[in-house]
Write a protein that holds these residues in place. Structure first.
Motif, PDB file in Angstrom:
ATOM      1  N   THR A 177       0.860  -1.183   0.000  1.00 36.87           N
ATOM      2  CA  THR A 177       0.000   0.000   0.000  1.00 36.87           C
ATOM      3  C   THR A 177       0.899   1.236   0.000  1.00 36.87           C
ATOM      4  O   THR A 177       2.083   1.151   0.322  1.00 36.87           O
ATOM      5  N   LEU A 178       0.333   2.385  -0.340  1.00 39.02           N
ATOM      6  CA  LEU A 178       1.100   3.636  -0.311  1.00 39.02           C
ATOM      7  C   LEU A 178       0.160   4.795  -0.008  1.00 39.02           C
ATOM      8  O   LEU A 178      -0.869   4.955  -0.672  1.00 39.02           O
ATOM      9  N   LEU A 179       0.523   5.575   0.995  1.00 38.24           N
ATOM     10  CA  LEU A 179      -0.198   6.793   1.374  1.00 38.24           C
ATOM     11  C   LEU A 179       0.787   7.942   1.373  1.00 38.24           C
ATOM     12  O   LEU A 179       1.848   7.854   2.002  1.00 38.24           O
ATOM     13  N   THR A 180       0.468   9.026   0.664  1.00 36.53           N
ATOM     14  CA  THR A 180       1.370  10.170   0.586  1.00 36.53           C
ATOM     15  C   THR A 180       0.643  11.449   0.980  1.00 36.53           C
ATOM     16  O   THR A 180      -0.588  11.543   0.890  1.00 36.53           O
ATOM     17  N   ALA A 181       1.421  12.439   1.404  1.00 39.03           N
ATOM     18  CA  ALA A 181       0.873  13.769   1.677  1.00 39.03           C
ATOM     19  C   ALA A 181       1.908  14.812   1.295  1.00 39.03           C
ATOM     20  O   ALA A 181       3.092  14.682   1.638  1.00 39.03           O
ATOM     21  N   ILE A 182       1.458  15.823   0.572  1.00 35.91           N
ATOM     22  CA  ILE A 182       2.254  17.031   0.368  1.00 35.91           C
ATOM     23  C   ILE A 182       1.719  18.065   1.351  1.00 35.91           C
ATOM     24  O   ILE A 182       0.551  18.466   1.261  1.00 35.91           O
ATOM     25  N   ILE A 183       2.550  18.468   2.292  1.00 36.67           N
ATOM     26  CA  ILE A 183       2.141  19.389   3.350  1.00 36.67           C
ATOM     27  C   ILE A 183       2.730  20.759   3.046  1.00 36.67           C
ATOM     28  O   ILE A 183       3.946  20.902   2.916  1.00 36.67           O
ATOM     29  N   ASP A 184       1.858  21.758   2.923  1.00 39.55           N
ATOM     30  CA  ASP A 184       2.256  23.110   2.536  1.00 39.55           C
ATOM     31  C   ASP A 184       2.054  24.047   3.723  1.00 39.55           C
ATOM     32  O   ASP A 184       0.922  24.281   4.154  1.00 39.55           O
ATOM     33  N   THR A 185       3.159  24.566   4.262  1.00 38.59           N
ATOM     34  CA  THR A 185       3.063  25.435   5.439  1.00 38.59           C
ATOM     35  C   THR A 185       2.636  26.847   5.086  1.00 38.59           C
ATOM     36  O   THR A 185       2.170  27.588   5.960  1.00 38.59           O
ATOM     37  N   ASP A 186       2.792  27.256   3.820  1.00 40.84           N
ATOM     38  CA  ASP A 186       2.294  28.571   3.404  1.00 40.84           C
ATOM     39  C   ASP A 186       0.778  28.558   3.247  1.00 40.84           C
ATOM     40  O   ASP A 186       0.083  29.485   3.668  1.00 40.84           O
ATOM     41  N   GLU A 187       0.270  27.497   2.640  1.00 46.62           N
ATOM     42  CA  GLU A 187      -1.171  27.379   2.406  1.00 46.62           C
ATOM     43  C   GLU A 187      -1.900  26.774   3.609  1.00 46.62           C
ATOM     44  O   GLU A 187      -3.135  26.782   3.648  1.00 46.62           O
ATOM     45  N   HIS A 188      -1.142  26.223   4.555  1.00 42.54           N
ATOM     46  CA  HIS A 188      -1.721  25.583   5.739  1.00 42.54           C
ATOM     47  C   HIS A 188      -2.700  24.479   5.346  1.00 42.54           C
ATOM     48  O   HIS A 188      -3.823  24.402   5.848  1.00 42.54           O
ATOM     49  N   ARG A 189      -2.236  23.627   4.472  1.00 41.89           N
ATOM     50  CA  ARG A 189      -3.065  22.507   4.057  1.00 41.89           C
ATOM     51  C   ARG A 189      -2.192  21.353   3.611  1.00 41.89           C
ATOM     52  O   ARG A 189      -0.980  21.521   3.378  1.00 41.89           O
ATOM     53  N   ALA A 190      -2.810  20.191   3.506  1.00 42.31           N
ATOM     54  CA  ALA A 190      -2.110  19.005   3.041  1.00 42.31           C
ATOM     55  C   ALA A 190      -2.937  18.350   1.945  1.00 42.31           C
ATOM     56  O   ALA A 190      -4.175  18.293   2.030  1.00 42.31           O
ATOM     57  N   HIS A 191      -2.266  17.870   0.924  1.00 48.45           N
ATOM     58  CA  HIS A 191      -2.918  17.111  -0.138  1.00 48.45           C
ATOM     59  C   HIS A 191      -2.552  15.646   0.073  1.00 48.45           C
ATOM     60  O   HIS A 191      -1.398  15.260  -0.046  1.00 48.45           O
ATOM     61  N   VAL A 192      -3.564  14.833   0.399  1.00 48.21           N
ATOM     62  CA  VAL A 192      -3.366  13.442   0.778  1.00 48.21           C
ATOM     63  C   VAL A 192      -3.901  12.542  -0.323  1.00 48.21           C
ATOM     64  O   VAL A 192      -4.985  12.789  -0.869  1.00 48.21           O
ATOM     65  N   THR A 193      -3.153  11.492  -0.654  1.00 50.72           N
ATOM     66  CA  THR A 193      -3.626  10.537  -1.660  1.00 50.72           C
ATOM     67  C   THR A 193      -3.081   9.153  -1.340  1.00 50.72           C
ATOM     68  O   THR A 193      -2.006   9.025  -0.745  1.00 50.72           O
ATOM     69  N   ARG A 194      -3.832   8.126  -1.751  1.00 51.14           N
ATOM     70  CA  ARG A 194      -3.427   6.766  -1.385  1.00 51.14           C
ATOM     71  C   ARG A 194      -3.955   5.746  -2.378  1.00 51.14           C
ATOM     72  O   ARG A 194      -4.920   5.980  -3.097  1.00 51.14           O
ATOM     73  N   VAL A 195      -3.288   4.592  -2.369  1.00 50.57           N
ATOM     74  CA  VAL A 195      -3.820   3.337  -2.875  1.00 50.57           C
ATOM     75  C   VAL A 195      -3.647   2.338  -1.745  1.00 50.57           C
ATOM     76  O   VAL A 195      -2.550   2.163  -1.214  1.00 50.57           O
ATOM     77  N   GLY A 196      -4.738   1.700  -1.355  1.00 52.63           N
ATOM     78  CA  GLY A 196      -4.666   0.744  -0.263  1.00 52.63           C
ATOM     79  C   GLY A 196      -5.300   1.276   1.004  1.00 52.63           C
ATOM     80  O   GLY A 196      -6.064   2.243   0.991  1.00 52.63           O
ATOM     81  N   ASP A 197      -4.956   0.634   2.122  1.00 56.24           N
ATOM     82  CA  ASP A 197      -5.636   0.936   3.386  1.00 56.24           C
ATOM     83  C   ASP A 197      -4.829   1.843   4.312  1.00 56.24           C
ATOM     84  O   ASP A 197      -5.087   1.876   5.522  1.00 56.24           O
ATOM     85  N   GLY A 198      -3.852   2.580   3.798  1.00 54.88           N
ATOM     86  CA  GLY A 198      -3.187   3.577   4.640  1.00 54.88           C
ATOM     87  C   GLY A 198      -4.205   4.574   5.174  1.00 54.88           C
ATOM     88  O   GLY A 198      -5.173   4.917   4.482  1.00 54.88           O
ATOM     89  N   THR A 199      -3.999   5.031   6.391  1.00 54.44           N
ATOM     90  CA  THR A 199      -4.985   5.883   7.065  1.00 54.44           C
ATOM     91  C   THR A 199      -4.427   7.276   7.302  1.00 54.44           C
ATOM     92  O   THR A 199      -3.302   7.433   7.786  1.00 54.44           O
ATOM     93  N   ALA A 200      -5.235   8.286   6.958  1.00 56.57           N
ATOM     94  CA  ALA A 200      -4.918   9.682   7.261  1.00 56.57           C
ATOM     95  C   ALA A 200      -6.016  10.207   8.173  1.00 56.57           C
ATOM     96  O   ALA A 200      -7.203  10.078   7.861  1.00 56.57           O
ATOM     97  N   MET A 201      -5.604  10.808   9.308  1.00 57.17           N
ATOM     98  CA  MET A 201      -6.562  11.322  10.278  1.00 57.17           C
ATOM     99  C   MET A 201      -6.125  12.697  10.749  1.00 57.17           C
ATOM    100  O   MET A 201      -4.923  12.991  10.820  1.00 57.17           O
ATOM    101  N   LEU A 202      -7.115  13.536  11.068  1.00 59.17           N
ATOM    102  CA  LEU A 202      -6.848  14.856  11.612  1.00 59.17           C
ATOM    103  C   LEU A 202      -7.245  14.863  13.080  1.00 59.17           C
ATOM    104  O   LEU A 202      -8.358  14.454  13.433  1.00 59.17           O
ATOM    105  N   LEU A 203      -6.325  15.317  13.940  1.00 53.47           N
ATOM    106  CA  LEU A 203      -6.612  15.475  15.361  1.00 53.47           C
ATOM    107  C   LEU A 203      -6.808  16.962  15.631  1.00 53.47           C
ATOM    108  O   LEU A 203      -5.878  17.752  15.516  1.00 53.47           O
TER     109      LEU A 203
END
Length: 283
Positions: A158-184
Motif C-alpha cells: 500500500t502507499l499513502l502520501t501527503a504534500i504538506i504546505d506550510t504557506d497554504e496551511h493545508r495538506a494534499h493526501v492521496t493513497r492506494v490501499g488501506d493507509g490511514t490519514a486522520m486529523l486530530l
C-alpha cells in the motif's frame, strides 16, 4: 597554592521505561528473537522528524512484536523529504504480510514516490488524475521486481502520501490501499479519507494504481495530521488506544523524537503488527 582540578561529573545511566501496555498484556515479548536474513533487510526501526517554521514533524516505523518474534523483516516503510522552503513530502507504505519480499515493495514505493514527485505535484497543483502518479510508482515497482527476478506481485504494498504546505496551511493526501490519514483537532479524530464497509478489499500496488483516493486537508493552528499504516490504525479503533494516543498528541508541546518513538511503541493485545506513523503539527 596548588589549584585543585574539579573531578568530572558523571550521570548514571537511567533505565528507559518499557513500552506502555494498553489493555491486556500481549503474549509476545517486545524483543528481537532472530535477526532476519532477507534480501534488502532494513533496520528494526526508523526515526525521523524536524521542527520547521509553523510545522513540527515526527516520524517512526517500528517492527511489530510478531515479526520480531518470528525473525521476519519489518514490512512497513516511510519517507520524509523537504520539497522546498514551505512544502514537505511524507509517505507511509505497508507491505503485504503473505509476500516474502513485500518489505522490498514498501521501501521501493516510498523511494518511487520521491522519484516521481513531479507527477504527484501535477496531481496536487493542476488537478491531473492521481492514477498517473500511482501508475509511475507501479512502473518502478515492476522494474524493481524484474531486477530481483521475481513476479511483480511479490512486492505488493500500500502507499499513502501527503504534500504538506506550510504557506497554504493545508495538506494534499492521496493513497492506494488501506493507509490511514486522520486529523486530530481539539482532541477529536476525523478521518481524512473515508473507510467504507461492505466494499471490495483495498487495492495494492503495482496492480491497482487506478484505485486512487485523494483529499485536501486544511490545517488550523493546533491541528495534527496523522499518516499511518494498519499497525496503528487498527488498534486505534478501540477506545482505550484512541484516547491514550489522543492524550499524548493533543498536548500543546510536541513530543521529542525519543518520546515519540516510545509512545508509538505501545503494546496492545492482538495488535503486534509493524507500526508506522508520521505526525505533522501546525504550530
Amino acid at each position: 597554592m596548588k589549584r585543585l582540578q574539579a573531578k568530572p561529573r558523571f550521570i548514571p545511566a537511567g533505565r528507559v521505561l518499557d513500552p506502555l501496555v494498553i489493555g491486556s498484556e500481549p503474549m509476545k515479548r517486545p524483543v528481537t528473537g532472530v535477526i532476519p536474513d532477507a534480501t534488502g533487510k532494513r533496520p528494526d526501526s526508523e526515526l525521523d522528524g524536524a521542527d520547521l517554521p509553523e510545522l513540527a514533524v515526527r516520524a517512526a516505523s517500528i517492527r511489530g512484536d510478531a515479526h520480531r518474534h518470528d525473525g521476519v523483516p519489518r514490512r512497513d516503510a516511510m519517507g520524509l523529504w523537504q520539497i522546498d522552503e514551505s512544502r514537505l513530502l511524507a509517505c507511509v507504505a505497508g507491505g503485504l504480510a503473505d509476500d516474502a519480499l513485500s518489505h522490498l515493495g514498501s521501501a521501493e514505493a516510498c523511494s518511487a514516490a520521491r522519484r516521481n514527485l513531479l507527477s504527484l505535484l501535477r496531481h496536487a497543483e493542476d488537478g491531473l488524475p492521481a492514477e498517473d502518479f500511482f501508475g509511475d510508482v507501479a512502473r518502478d515497482l515492476t522494474e524493481r521486481a524484474e531486477r530481483e527476478g521475481v513476479p511483480a506481485d511479490t512486492l505488493r504494498t500500500t502507499l499513502l502520501t501527503a504534500i504538506i504546505d506550510t504557506d497554504e496551511h493545508r495538506a494534499h493526501v492521496t493513497r492506494v490501499g488501506d493507509g490511514t490519514a486522520m486529523l486530530l483537532r481539539e482532541g477529536v479524530w476525523t478521518l481524512c479519507l473515508p473507510e467504507e464497509t461492505g466494499t471490495p478489499a483495498p487495492g495494492t500496488l503495482p496492480e491497482d494504481s487506478s484505485r486512487a483516493e485523494s483529499a485536501i486537508v486544511d490545517l488550523r493552528r493546533g491541528d495534527m495530521l496523522l499518516l499511518c499504516t494498519g499497525g496503528l490504525a487498527r488498534p486505534m479503533r478501540g477506545e482505550q488506544v484512541s484516547e491514550q494516543v489522543s492524550a499524548w498528541w493533543a498536548q500543546p508541546t510536541v513530543p521529542s523524537l525519543p518520546e515519540f518513538f516510545w509512545q508509538l511503541s505501545f503494546r496492545a493485545e492482538d495488535h503486534d503488527d509493524d507500526r508506522t506513523a508520521i505526525c505533522a503539527w501546525r504550530c
